[in-house]
Design a protein around this motif. Structure first.
Motif, PDB file in Angstrom:
ATOM      1  N   GLY A   1       0.662  -1.419  -0.052  1.00 53.42           N
ATOM      2  CA  GLY A   1      -0.021   0.068   0.048  1.00 53.42           C
ATOM      3  C   GLY A   1       0.764   1.303   0.023  1.00 53.42           C
ATOM      4  O   GLY A   1       0.184   2.503   0.385  1.00 53.42           O
ATOM      5  N   THR A   2       2.047   1.226  -0.223  1.00 52.96           N
ATOM      6  CA  THR A   2       2.996   2.471  -0.293  1.00 52.96           C
ATOM      7  C   THR A   2       3.852   2.334  -1.623  1.00 52.96           C
ATOM      8  O   THR A   2       5.060   1.869  -1.608  1.00 52.96           O
ATOM      9  CB  THR A   2       4.016   2.273   0.773  1.00 52.96           C
ATOM     10  N   PRO A   3       2.990   2.954  -2.452  1.00 55.91           N
ATOM     11  CA  PRO A   3       3.556   3.025  -4.099  1.00 55.91           C
ATOM     12  C   PRO A   3       4.786   3.984  -4.041  1.00 55.91           C
ATOM     13  O   PRO A   3       4.865   5.069  -3.487  1.00 55.91           O
ATOM     14  CB  PRO A   3       2.461   3.253  -4.803  1.00 55.91           C
ATOM     15  N   GLN A   4       5.818   3.420  -5.030  1.00 56.80           N
ATOM     16  CA  GLN A   4       7.061   4.371  -5.545  1.00 56.80           C
ATOM     17  C   GLN A   4       6.492   5.317  -6.755  1.00 56.80           C
ATOM     18  O   GLN A   4       6.712   6.184  -6.983  1.00 56.80           O
ATOM     19  CB  GLN A   4       8.016   3.718  -5.754  1.00 56.80           C
ATOM     20  N   LEU A   5       5.506   4.611  -7.247  1.00 55.83           N
ATOM     21  CA  LEU A   5       5.085   5.024  -8.568  1.00 55.83           C
ATOM     22  C   LEU A   5       3.584   4.997  -8.988  1.00 55.83           C
ATOM     23  O   LEU A   5       2.888   3.962  -8.328  1.00 55.83           O
ATOM     24  CB  LEU A   5       5.729   4.406  -9.889  1.00 55.83           C
ATOM     25  N   ILE A   6       2.604   5.881  -9.520  1.00 49.48           N
ATOM     26  CA  ILE A   6       1.394   5.808  -9.647  1.00 49.48           C
ATOM     27  C   ILE A   6       1.188   5.911 -11.120  1.00 49.48           C
ATOM     28  O   ILE A   6       1.545   6.637 -11.867  1.00 49.48           O
ATOM     29  CB  ILE A   6       0.359   6.875  -9.041  1.00 49.48           C
TER      30      ILE A   6
ATOM     31  N   ASP B   1      10.086  -6.263 -11.253  1.00 51.35           N
ATOM     32  CA  ASP B   1      11.415  -5.358 -11.418  1.00 51.35           C
ATOM     33  C   ASP B   1      11.678  -5.024  -9.866  1.00 51.35           C
ATOM     34  O   ASP B   1      12.736  -4.105  -9.610  1.00 51.35           O
ATOM     35  CB  ASP B   1      11.515  -4.569 -12.296  1.00 51.35           C
ATOM     36  N   GLY B   2      10.791  -5.144  -8.944  1.00 50.94           N
ATOM     37  CA  GLY B   2      10.866  -4.576  -7.803  1.00 50.94           C
ATOM     38  C   GLY B   2      10.309  -3.142  -7.461  1.00 50.94           C
ATOM     39  O   GLY B   2      10.253  -2.594  -6.394  1.00 50.94           O
ATOM     40  N   VAL B   3       9.556  -2.623  -8.398  1.00 51.72           N
ATOM     41  CA  VAL B   3       9.040  -1.295  -8.447  1.00 51.72           C
ATOM     42  C   VAL B   3       7.642  -1.382  -7.798  1.00 51.72           C
ATOM     43  O   VAL B   3       6.743  -2.162  -8.364  1.00 51.72           O
ATOM     44  CB  VAL B   3       8.881  -0.459  -9.594  1.00 51.72           C
ATOM     45  N   ALA B   4       7.306  -0.689  -6.572  1.00 48.45           N
ATOM     46  CA  ALA B   4       6.065  -0.727  -6.090  1.00 48.45           C
ATOM     47  C   ALA B   4       4.949   0.133  -6.822  1.00 48.45           C
ATOM     48  O   ALA B   4       5.226   1.461  -6.983  1.00 48.45           O
ATOM     49  CB  ALA B   4       5.989  -0.504  -4.506  1.00 48.45           C
ATOM     50  N   VAL B   5       4.052  -0.295  -7.379  1.00 49.43           N
ATOM     51  CA  VAL B   5       3.179   0.397  -8.564  1.00 49.43           C
ATOM     52  C   VAL B   5       1.653   0.316  -7.988  1.00 49.43           C
ATOM     53  O   VAL B   5       1.292  -0.568  -7.527  1.00 49.43           O
ATOM     54  CB  VAL B   5       3.142   0.049  -9.818  1.00 49.43           C
ATOM     55  N   ARG B   6       1.029   1.620  -8.068  1.00 56.24           N
ATOM     56  CA  ARG B   6      -0.376   1.716  -7.803  1.00 56.24           C
ATOM     57  C   ARG B   6      -1.006   2.053  -9.191  1.00 56.24           C
ATOM     58  O   ARG B   6      -0.681   2.882  -9.808  1.00 56.24           O
ATOM     59  CB  ARG B   6      -0.622   2.731  -6.798  1.00 56.24           C
ATOM     60  N   CYS B   7      -1.965   1.290  -9.367  1.00 58.90           N
ATOM     61  CA  CYS B   7      -2.941   1.450 -10.713  1.00 58.90           C
ATOM     62  C   CYS B   7      -4.051   2.254 -10.332  1.00 58.90           C
ATOM     63  O   CYS B   7      -4.682   1.809  -9.609  1.00 58.90           O
ATOM     64  CB  CYS B   7      -3.090   0.290 -11.410  1.00 58.90           C
ATOM     65  N   VAL B   8      -4.381   3.548 -11.019  1.00 57.07           N
ATOM     66  CA  VAL B   8      -5.586   4.238 -10.781  1.00 57.07           C
ATOM     67  C   VAL B   8      -6.248   4.350 -11.999  1.00 57.07           C
ATOM     68  O   VAL B   8      -5.966   4.610 -12.965  1.00 57.07           O
ATOM     69  CB  VAL B   8      -5.373   5.871 -10.289  1.00 57.07           C
TER      70      VAL B   8
ATOM     71  N   VAL C   1       3.585  10.686  -3.080  1.00 53.80           N
ATOM     72  CA  VAL C   1       4.077   9.851  -4.061  1.00 53.80           C
ATOM     73  C   VAL C   1       3.874  10.899  -5.399  1.00 53.80           C
ATOM     74  O   VAL C   1       3.026  11.006  -6.155  1.00 53.80           O
ATOM     75  CB  VAL C   1       3.185   8.819  -4.573  1.00 53.80           C
ATOM     76  N   PRO C   2       5.206  11.796  -5.633  1.00 51.94           N
ATOM     77  CA  PRO C   2       5.242  12.445  -6.795  1.00 51.94           C
ATOM     78  C   PRO C   2       5.298  12.212  -8.216  1.00 51.94           C
ATOM     79  O   PRO C   2       4.935  12.405  -9.291  1.00 51.94           O
ATOM     80  CB  PRO C   2       6.240  13.515  -6.511  1.00 51.94           C
ATOM     81  N   ALA C   3       5.649  10.614  -8.215  1.00 50.45           N
ATOM     82  CA  ALA C   3       5.981   9.807  -9.330  1.00 50.45           C
ATOM     83  C   ALA C   3       4.734   9.389 -10.063  1.00 50.45           C
ATOM     84  O   ALA C   3       4.406   8.310  -9.569  1.00 50.45           O
ATOM     85  CB  ALA C   3       7.115   8.885  -9.171  1.00 50.45           C
ATOM     86  N   ARG C   4       4.343  10.126 -11.094  1.00 49.65           N
ATOM     87  CA  ARG C   4       3.003   9.416 -11.332  1.00 49.65           C
ATOM     88  C   ARG C   4       3.193   9.742 -13.134  1.00 49.65           C
ATOM     89  O   ARG C   4       3.594  10.628 -14.041  1.00 49.65           O
ATOM     90  CB  ARG C   4       1.935  10.608 -11.040  1.00 49.65           C
ATOM     91  N   LEU C   5       2.588   8.777 -13.952  1.00 51.55           N
ATOM     92  CA  LEU C   5       2.616   8.592 -15.141  1.00 51.55           C
ATOM     93  C   LEU C   5       1.186   8.327 -15.532  1.00 51.55           C
ATOM     94  O   LEU C   5       0.608   7.365 -15.162  1.00 51.55           O
ATOM     95  CB  LEU C   5       3.516   7.473 -15.740  1.00 51.55           C
TER      96      LEU C   5
ATOM     97  N   GLY D   1       5.471  14.582 -12.568  1.00 51.30           N
ATOM     98  CA  GLY D   1       4.940  13.454 -13.318  1.00 51.30           C
ATOM     99  C   GLY D   1       5.228  13.631 -14.929  1.00 51.30           C
ATOM    100  O   GLY D   1       5.584  14.623 -15.269  1.00 51.30           O
ATOM    101  N   ASP D   2       4.590  12.722 -15.527  1.00 52.83           N
ATOM    102  CA  ASP D   2       4.709  12.607 -17.123  1.00 52.83           C
ATOM    103  C   ASP D   2       3.573  12.292 -17.653  1.00 52.83           C
ATOM    104  O   ASP D   2       2.469  11.556 -16.905  1.00 52.83           O
ATOM    105  CB  ASP D   2       5.939  11.843 -17.086  1.00 52.83           C
ATOM    106  N   MET D   3       3.310  12.424 -18.643  1.00 54.12           N
ATOM    107  CA  MET D   3       2.100  11.799 -19.437  1.00 54.12           C
ATOM    108  C   MET D   3       2.278  11.257 -20.869  1.00 54.12           C
ATOM    109  O   MET D   3       3.104  11.625 -21.689  1.00 54.12           O
ATOM    110  CB  MET D   3       1.017  12.806 -19.610  1.00 54.12           C
ATOM    111  N   LEU D   4       2.115   9.994 -21.075  1.00 54.71           N
ATOM    112  CA  LEU D   4       2.013   9.298 -22.340  1.00 54.71           C
ATOM    113  C   LEU D   4       0.627   9.872 -23.227  1.00 54.71           C
ATOM    114  O   LEU D   4      -0.538   9.230 -22.617  1.00 54.71           O
ATOM    115  CB  LEU D   4       2.166   7.833 -22.250  1.00 54.71           C
TER     116      LEU D   4
END
Length: 683
Positions: free
Chosen positions: A565-570, A591-598, A622-626, A644-647
């Motif tokens: 419940g503690t993501p590195q990346l959203i 790869d060991g990256v804790a990810v939350r999907c929204v 969590v400022p790392a957001r894509l 953050g970034d956007m595709l």
């Protein structure tokens, strides 16, 4: 009724209107001065309404399509006894006033629709007439005409120049809407010049070609001729009517027949000279003779009698047809049946899945039998938008013979169908469904490809401004539609819709989100909803492993969280891109990256949440957001933040198979993973 009293009443309308404009030093005096006689005849001799109860359902509807002439409408409302005062008229166009510059639905009692953008009101009137025709056909029975009213519109030269009015008029003629009557204020002047500079068509012949009954009144002050024209028009059961009334813009003023009278106050001297020309006392302003007010206020007793008679008919109808009566009453109250959504399916996990447009069809047809208020159709795209209401019949024009020989009762049977066919008329479709919603008793939808929302933006905006319960179904929502190419591939349209205040835009990720989206669309009141759906298949997500699709009601929800419940990346996405971020999260997790999907199907629903609840979904820590979405970036920065970034897509699409396009534009799991890793490395 004496001619002298008629003249006094007409001049009361004129002088109240110009006093309003002069007091505000802003407004449009020309139309009220010229059109007052036709408005007077309609409102005192033909229009069925009750000022004491503006929402009485079986009233006639009156639409001032030429909304710039609002001073005339406010004068009519005040004089006939609506809850407006002289002080309201004196505060015309001022802050907090109940008499704004253009009529606004829900703001002023007696105003049916918000008008001003020309052509919209006329198309709204077509929708109102369609709503009356459908409800009458479905609920009236022999000897029990409980839905029986007309729709009137006052239209201008400008209205009839607009394309939306031409689209709507063409459809109205095809549908043979005999209870639609438009009074055309033919004053031959526009805002900047005479109409001969830009408008030389034979309007009468154009409308006759549409299938309308037309009649010309050569003198706009001839109230007997106007009265006779209205009488004939009301008898034309099988055709809408256009009454062309030759008027004089700014009648009686020094600027009569000049374009300056259109949208500029007459000035103190101009008002003085106009009143002298009309034989009106110069002082005080806003004066109304007692005999004129008494005559207009007869509308209160007359309206109460009409409503009482209708209530008696409704009582007899309830005795004769109790089930129909209860259903109709529920529609008039705007209430959904308690179990309306009981048959909506849930969809099992399926990697192949289905297009969300296909899921929408399955959902709608699961509940349509329990929602008699739902009606709608497409702009000639039913096979593509999948919006046909199965087993509910088509809203079709009656045969010429039945309509002309047997009248409105026979004509009505063909109007029972709940599938509306708008033809290739996207702009009119959106304005017409606004009119249906404003009429009441029905929840309308219109459908087309998302790219064509560009054609529809003015009425979509007006629906939001009016707070109408309208549903737009937009399919083919991205470059994923493939080979049709950039002309049909929406890129900026989502941002365009999201920019409209009070419009709820929902882009569901899979079939189960579609089911919840339709629940939201049907349950939402006083706001339009746009459903944005795919042409291409998308997987039906495994809700046993992921969060419930009910999270859509919150606008954005945690679909899949990091293990602790503690993501590195959203990763955030909407619609067809949600399945991509779910798969990308699984790879990144390896790869060991804790990810939350929204999943974020609706910005507007998300923004309605308290900030604390939004922070639970998108924690500031969590400022790392894509963000991943097949649209322009515009607006997304509020959710991804400066880190953050956007595709997204910042250029137009291309013609190619969908899978080729998606890969070429970087919408693959590999590309998302690469973008996410780069984002994390940059921190």
């Amino acid at each position: 009724m004496s001619r002298a009293l008629d003249r006094i009443c007409i001049n009361a309308l004129r002088c109240l209107s110009i006093d309003m404009v002069q007091r505000a030093n802003s407004g449009h005096p020309g139309l009220p001065l010229g059109a007052a006689p036709m408005a007077y005849v309609l409102w005192t001799r033909w229009l069925k309404f009750h000022p004491g109860n503006p929402q009485w359902f079986d009233r006639d509807r009156f639409v001032l399509s030429a909304g710039h002439g609002s001073a005339l409408l406010y004068s009519l409302l005040y004089l006939t006894g609506y809850a407006l005062t002289l002080d309201d008229l004196k505060s015309f166009r001022q802050w907090g006033s109940r008499t704004p510059g253009h009529p606004e639905r829900g703001h002023t009692p007696g105003v049916e629709v918000t008008t001003g953008p020309l052509g919209q009101g006329m198309a709204n009137a077509v929708g109102m007439a369609m709503a009356e025709a459908q409800l009458a056909a479905r609920y009236n029975r022999a000897g029990h005409a409980v839905i029986d009213h007309c729709t009137y519109a006052l239209v201008s030269d400008g209205d009839l120049m607009e394309g939306v009015a031409a689209e709507a008029a063409s459809l109205a003629g095809h549908l043979r809407l005999g209870k639609l009557i438009c009074l055309y204020d033919d004053n031959a002047v526009t805002l900047s010049a005479g109409t001969d500079m830009v408008f030389s068509e034979d309007t009468r012949r154009r409308f006759e070609a549409y299938g309308w009954h037309t009649v010309r009144v050569r003198d706009g002050n001839d109230i007997a001729a106007i009265d006779a024209a209205l009488e004939v028009a009301r008898a034309k059961h099988g055709r809408p009517s256009l009454i062309i009334v030759r008027t004089h813009l700014g009648y009686g003023s020094p600027e009569q027949d000049k374009f300056k009278a259109h949208g500029s106050p007459l000035g103190a001297e101009g008002v003085r000279r106009t009143k002298m020309k009309l034989g009106w006392p110069l002082k005080p302003d806003f004066w109304v003779p007692d005999e004129a007010l008494d005559h207009f206020r007869q509308s209160l007793a007359r309206g109460a009698e009409w409503e009482s008679s209708w209530q008696a008919r409704m009582s007899a109808y309830a005795d004769a047809f109790p089930a129909l009566h209860e259903e109709l009453q529920s529609l008039l109250r705007g209430e959904l049946a308690e179990s309306w959504d009981a048959d909506i399916p849930s969809f099992s996990a399926d990697a192949k899945g289905m297009a969300t447009r296909e899921a929408s069809s399955k959902v709608v047809n699961a509940f349509v039998a329990r929602t008699p208020e739902l009606t709608g159709g497409s702009a000639d795209l039913d096979p593509s938008t999948k919006t046909t209401l199965n087993g509910q019949g088509d809203f079709n024009p009656p045969s010429t013979k039945a309509a002309d020989q047997q009248g409105s009762d026979a004509a009505g049977w063909s109007y029972r169908g709940r599938n509306l066919h708008f033809g290739v008329r996207e702009h009119a479709m959106a304005a017409i469904v606004n009119g249906i919603a404003a009429h009441g008793g029905l929840v309308p939808f219109g459908s087309t490809f998302l790219i064509f929302s560009d054609y529809m933006r003015p009425p979509i905006r007006l629906a939001a401004l009016m707070g109408l319960h309208v549903i737009h179904v937009f399919t083919h929502d991205s470059i994923g539609l493939g080979e049709d190419g950039p002309t049909h591939q929406p890129v900026e349209q989502l941002a365009n819709l999201r920019a409209i205040p009070r419009l709820i835009t929902i882009r569901p990720a899979d079939a189960n989100e579609v089911a919840v989206a339709w629940r939201v669309a049907m349950e939402t009141r006083e706001q339009p909803v746009a459903l944005v759906l795919t042409r291409q298949n998308v997987p039906t997500l495994d809700r046993e492993q992921l969060a419930s699709a009910d999270g859509l009601r919150r606008g954005a929800y945690v679909l899949r969280d990091a293990p602790d419940g503690t993501p590195q990346l959203i990763l955030v996405a909407s619609g067809s891109e949600v399945c991509l971020i779910v798969e990308a999260a699984e790879r990144l997790q390896e790869d060991g990256v804790a990810v939350r999907c929204v999943s974020m199907p609706s910005w507007e629903l998300f923004e309605s949440l308290p900030q604390s609840e939004r922070d639970e979904v998108l924690p500031p820590s969590v400022p790392a957001r894509l963000a991943v979405e097949l649209s322009v970036r515009q607006g997304w920065d509020r959710y991804i933040g400066p880190a953050g970034d956007m595709l997204g897509i910042e250029r137009f699409g291309a013609s190619a198979p969908a899978d080729v396009l998606l890969k070429a534009y970087g919408f693959t799991v590999d590309a998302i993973c690469d973008r996410a890793r780069a984002l994390l490395e940059a921190r």
